[in-house]
Design a protein around this motif. Structure first.
Motif, short mmCIF file in Angstrom:
data_model
loop_
_atom_site.label_atom_id
_atom_site.label_comp_id
_atom_site.label_asym_id
_atom_site.label_seq_id
_atom_site.Cartn_x
_atom_site.Cartn_y
_atom_site.Cartn_z
N ASN A 82 0.82 -1.22 0.00
CA ASN A 82 0.00 0.00 0.00
C ASN A 82 0.85 1.27 0.00
O ASN A 82 0.36 2.35 0.27
CB ASN A 82 -0.95 0.01 1.21
CG ASN A 82 -0.21 0.15 2.54
OD1 ASN A 82 1.02 0.25 2.60
ND2 ASN A 82 -0.97 0.15 3.62
N ARG A 83 2.15 1.12 -0.31
CA ARG A 83 3.08 2.25 -0.20
C ARG A 83 2.74 3.37 -1.18
O ARG A 83 2.73 4.55 -0.82
CB ARG A 83 4.51 1.76 -0.41
CG ARG A 83 5.57 2.83 -0.16
CD ARG A 83 6.91 2.17 0.10
NE ARG A 83 6.88 1.47 1.38
CZ ARG A 83 7.32 0.22 1.55
NH1 ARG A 83 7.80 -0.46 0.52
NH2 ARG A 83 7.28 -0.34 2.74
N SER A 84 2.46 3.03 -2.41
CA SER A 84 2.23 4.06 -3.43
C SER A 84 0.95 4.85 -3.16
O SER A 84 0.92 6.06 -3.33
CB SER A 84 2.16 3.42 -4.82
OG SER A 84 3.42 2.90 -5.20
N VAL A 85 -0.11 4.16 -2.77
CA VAL A 85 -1.37 4.87 -2.53
C VAL A 85 -1.24 5.80 -1.33
O VAL A 85 -1.80 6.91 -1.31
CB VAL A 85 -2.55 3.88 -2.37
CG1 VAL A 85 -2.46 3.10 -1.07
CG2 VAL A 85 -3.88 4.62 -2.44
N ARG A 86 -0.46 5.41 -0.32
CA ARG A 86 -0.26 6.28 0.84
C ARG A 86 0.61 7.48 0.48
O ARG A 86 0.35 8.60 0.94
CB ARG A 86 0.34 5.47 1.99
CG ARG A 86 -0.67 4.51 2.63
CD ARG A 86 0.00 3.56 3.59
NE ARG A 86 0.38 4.19 4.85
CZ ARG A 86 -0.40 4.24 5.94
NH1 ARG A 86 -1.61 3.69 5.91
NH2 ARG A 86 0.03 4.81 7.05
N VAL A 87 1.63 7.27 -0.34
CA VAL A 87 2.45 8.39 -0.80
C VAL A 87 1.61 9.34 -1.65
O VAL A 87 1.70 10.57 -1.51
CB VAL A 87 3.67 7.88 -1.60
CG1 VAL A 87 4.36 9.04 -2.32
CG2 VAL A 87 4.66 7.19 -0.68
#
Length: 411
Positions: A344-349
């Protein structure tokens, strides 16, 4: 060992692509009123109006699109998002070169915000691919690419626009950016990600809204998001009052434009030099401590700029602002990446970038409003105070505000 070698190559490509993109986007910014005249805008008031709208437009579409692209990056790969961002910026730069009206230019700027996003795409990729003990260094060095691009873009634009004109320059930079996108496609390598027991399925299938709620439900990420939002309000609130402040303290107002260019160059040079240093500190020391120190010093430097009586003194405080501001946004992204999983790293960034962009828009409007109602010194004093408030966002209890309780695995 192979991973380290691949990461060094990946980082060189990310840094180069981010530099190219930022330089291409900023080369036209100081000269927008001149380009508006070329597009048929006649009166000075209309030139300023269209320029202001065109500057703000990408932020609006970026705030909407960033989390959506982030979600796609988590699902289909972050390398694809870096390539998409570079090709998107390349296309928009080429379209800017052929538009024939300010309305068409505005439409392209909206597309730029929607299909660009190289900074958050690179941050998400670096946060996933960099060795864990070097994530802060990687984000700090990428911040230096932004500074280098922001420093080089207007400088190169001022030189080559007079020689070749705006349209050939935009087209050339667009083609170079497309070459950078092709290089990223061939040379970037991304590890194959597998879902583990520590990565629940709900983290994979969670919506963009869930990403926002999840981050605002935890005190640490909430604190840094509010701190980053406030810092962006402050720094973009300084854009409008800078020129009149320089005019008021310069002994020869006719040279104000030259001094403004020199002050901006000094600011970005200081940012370029200091950003990697702050990134290394984030790897070694507590991020909250680094952020507080940098923000308080940055706020003091901005407040002191409101009190200067000559340009050389203003130059000293602008350098201090650049040396300290370089720590802020990268620290916010560092914490967001730390708090995320590989799924979920990209959506949080992307979601964090939306919050920061909102601060950018509000700051620009607030700076213009305060400068118009009072004077540039008042605007600098108030924005310096806002920086110090940003540091307070990380104090224990300051961000303990009522929020919606949310669990990622609750349906």
């Amino acid at each position: 060992m192979n991973h380290i070698i691949h990461w060094k190559r990946n980082f060189a490509i990310l840094w180069s692509g981010q530099f190219l993109a930022i330089a291409g986007l900023t080369l036209l910014v100081p000269f927008l009123p001149f380009y508006m005249e070329e597009l048929g805008v006649k009166t000075p008031q209309e030139k300023q109006l269209w320029s202001g709208i065109a500057l703000a437009a990408p932020a609006v579409s970026s705030a909407i699109a960033s989390p959506l692209w982030g979600k796609l990056g988590d699902r289909f790969g972050r390398k694809l998002m870096v390539i998409r961002a570079l090709f998107g910026l390349s296309l928009c730069l080429c379209l800017m070169a052929i538009v024939s009206s300010p309305l068409q230019f505005l439409a392209v700027r909206l597309l730029q915000g929607a299909f660009g996003g190289i900074v958050d795409a690179s941050s998400a990729f670096a946060g996933s691919e960099a060795p864990e003990e070097q994530r802060g260094k990687a984000l700090g060095s990428l911040q230096s690419a932004v500074a280098a691009g922001s420093l080089s873009g207007p400088f190169l634009g001022g030189i080559f626009a007079n020689i070749y004109g705006f349209r050939p320059l935009l087209l050339t930079v667009g083609i170079i950016t497309a070459i950078g996108a092709c290089a990223a496609g061939f040379l970037l390598t991304e590890r194959i990600r597998t879902q583990t027991k520590e990565s629940p399925s709900s983290e994979v299938t969670g919506s963009v809204l869930q990403a926002f709620i999840s981050m605002f439900s935890h005190s640490r990420t909430r604190g840094f998001l509010l701190a980053g939002f406030t810092a962006n309000v402050a720094v973009f609130g300084l854009v409008t009052p800078l020129a009149p402040l320089v005019e008021s303290v310069a002994r020869k107002p006719d040279y104000a434009a030259t001094w403004i260019g020199f002050l901006q160059a000094a600011l970005w040079t200081a940012t370029l030099v200091s950003a990697p240093w702050w990134g290394k500190r984030n790897d070694r020391f507590k991020v909250e401590r680094n952020y507080r120190i940098a923000t308080i010093l940055c706020g003091i430097s901005v407040v002191l700029q409101a009190c200067v009586i000559n340009v050389p003194t203003l130059l000293v405080f602008r350098i201090l602002q650049g040396l300290t501001f370089s720590a802020l946004i990268q620290s916010v992204m560092f914490v967001i990446i730390q708090s995320s999983t590989d799924t979920n790293r990209s959506v949080r960034v992307g979601a964090a970038n939306s919050v920061l962009v909102c601060g950018q828009v509000i700051g620009s409007l607030a700076g213009a409003l305060i400068t118009g109602m009072f004077n540039p010194s008042t605007a600098f004093f108030m924005m310096g105070t806002v920086f110090i408030v940003s540091a307070c966002c990380l104090l224990q209890g300051f961000v303990t505000i009522p929020v919606l309780s949310f669990r990622a695995n609750k349906r």
